[in-house]
Design an enzyme around this catalytic site. Structure first.
Site, short mmCIF file in Angstrom:
data_model
loop_
_atom_site.label_atom_id
_atom_site.label_comp_id
_atom_site.label_asym_id
_atom_site.label_seq_id
_atom_site.Cartn_x
_atom_site.Cartn_y
_atom_site.Cartn_z
N LYS A 1 0.81 -1.21 0.00
CA LYS A 1 0.00 0.00 0.00
C LYS A 1 0.85 1.27 0.00
O LYS A 1 2.06 1.24 0.20
CB LYS A 1 -0.98 -0.02 1.18
CG LYS A 1 -2.11 -1.02 0.94
CD LYS A 1 -3.18 -0.93 2.01
CE LYS A 1 -4.34 -1.87 1.68
NZ LYS A 1 -5.36 -1.88 2.75
N ARG B 1 -3.15 -9.82 5.47
CA ARG B 1 -3.69 -9.98 4.11
C ARG B 1 -2.63 -9.49 3.14
O ARG B 1 -2.28 -8.30 3.15
CB ARG B 1 -4.98 -9.17 3.97
CG ARG B 1 -5.67 -9.26 2.62
CD ARG B 1 -6.95 -8.43 2.62
NE ARG B 1 -7.64 -8.47 1.34
CZ ARG B 1 -7.35 -7.68 0.30
NH1 ARG B 1 -6.39 -6.76 0.40
NH2 ARG B 1 -8.03 -7.79 -0.82
#
Length: 274
Positions: A218, A252
Site C-alpha cells: 500500500k 492480508r
C-alpha cells in the site's frame, strides 16, 4: 477473546498465531495486480500457487477499492466474482473469503459456498449487510473506513468507529466469535495516520477480537520508502512482522511465500521467550 474461530471448517487460533490471507483480485483495475487474475485459468493457477506457498485463507475481490476506482453495480460484481468462487470451492479445500461491501453480493456468495465475508465498510455502507452475515452464520471481517481523514485523535477515533461497527453487528445478531476487526490501513487515513495505526495495533487487539492487518504494497509503504508498487515487498514484510509482535491474527498479503516465512520467523523468536 475466544481461543479459536472456525472458517471454512478449519480451526484458527486467535491468540499467539498469525495466519496468511492471500489476495486474489479478479479485477481489471486493482492498484497492484489488476488484469493479472481476471481470467479463470490464471486465477486458479494463482490460488494453487498461494496454497502451496502457505496461504491459510484466500480473499477474492471483484471490485477495485483503490482511490478513485469506478464502483461496480451489484449485478456486475456478482457476475464477475461468483464464477471464480464456484470454481475455487469446487477445486480447492481452502477457506475462501469474499471482499465486498454490498449485501446483495455477499448473499449470492453465501449461496455459492463462501466461508467468510470481508466488508471494507464495517457494515456501514449497506444496511442489509449485517442481516446477510447474521443469517448466514458465517464469520466476517469488519474494516474501518471513512470518507475523510479529518481526525483530532486518529487512533482513538478509529477505535471508536470500529466499536460503532460492533454495535451494528450486535444489533443484527452477529456473534462475537464470528468477528475479525481490520483497522483499515489506506482507507480514510493520511500517510502519517496509517503509520500511527500500524504502530498501535495492540490497541485494536485489546478490543478482544482477532485483528487483520492489510498493508501489503500500500501507499504507506511506497511513501515511506519512495518506491513503486512492485518494489514494496520488504516494506510489507516489516508490517507483517509488526503484526506478529502486536498480536495480530491475520495478515492480508499479495506475496504469500515471503510473508509466510517472515511471520514464522517472528513467531519463532517470540515463542522462544515464553
Amino acid at each position: 477473546m475466544a481461543e479459536k474461530m472456525i472458517i471454512g471448517g478449519k480451526e484458527f487460533r486467535t491468540q499467539g498465531k498469525t495466519y496468511i490471507m492471500g489476495i486474489l483480485n479478479v479485477t481489471p483495475d486493482s492498484f497492484s495486480d489488476g488484469n493479472q487474475y481476471n481470467h479463470l485459468d490464471r486465477a486458479l493457477r494463482r490460488v494453487e500457487e498461494m496454497i502451496k506457498e502457505g496461504a491459510d485463507i484466500i480473499d477474492i475481490g471483484g471490485e477495485s477499492t483503490r482511490p478513485h476506482a469506478t464502483p461496480l453495480g451489484e449485478q456486475e460484481e456478482i457476475d464477475r466474482v461468483i464464477p471464480f468462487i464456484r470454481e475455487i470451492k469446487q477445486r480447492f479445500d481452502v477457506p475462501l473469503s469474499v471482499d465486498t461491501y454490498k449485501g446483495a453480493v455477499a448473499k449470492v456468495a453465501v449461496e455459492n459456498g463462501i466461508d467468510l465475508i470481508n466488508d471494507i465498510w464495517g457494515l456501514k455502507y449497506d444496511n442489509v449487510m449485517a442481516e446477510v452475515i447474521a443469517k448466514s452464520g458465517l464469520p466476517c471481517c469488519l474494516m474501518h473506513n471513512r470518507k475523510n481523514s479529518d481526525y483530532v485523535d486518529c487512533v482513538q477515533e478509529v477505535l471508536q468507529e470500529i466499536k460503532d461497527s460492533l454495535k451494528i453487528a450486535e444489533r443484527a445478531g452477529i456473534l462475537d466469535d464470528k468477528i475479525i476487526l481490520d483497522p483499515g490501513i489506506g482507507f480514510g487515513k493520511t500517510f502519517e495516520q496509517n503509520l500511527m495505526i500500524t504502530n498501535h495495533l495492540e490497541k485494536f487487539v485489546a478490543l478482544g477480537y482477532p485483528v487483520l492487518l492489510g498493508a501489503s504494497r500500500k501507499s504507506m509503504i511506497g511513501l515511506a520508502l519512495n518506491l513503486p508498487i512492485q518494489e514494496r515487498l520488504e516494506g510489507t514484510l516489516v508490517t507483517s512482522v509488526m503484526a506478529v509482535i502486536k498480536g495480530v491474527s491475520f495478515v492480508r498479503v499479495h506475496d504469500v511465500k515471503q510473508n509466510k516465512r517472515a511471520v514464522e520467523m517472528a513467531e519463532s523468536i517470540i515463542s522462544s521467550g515464553r
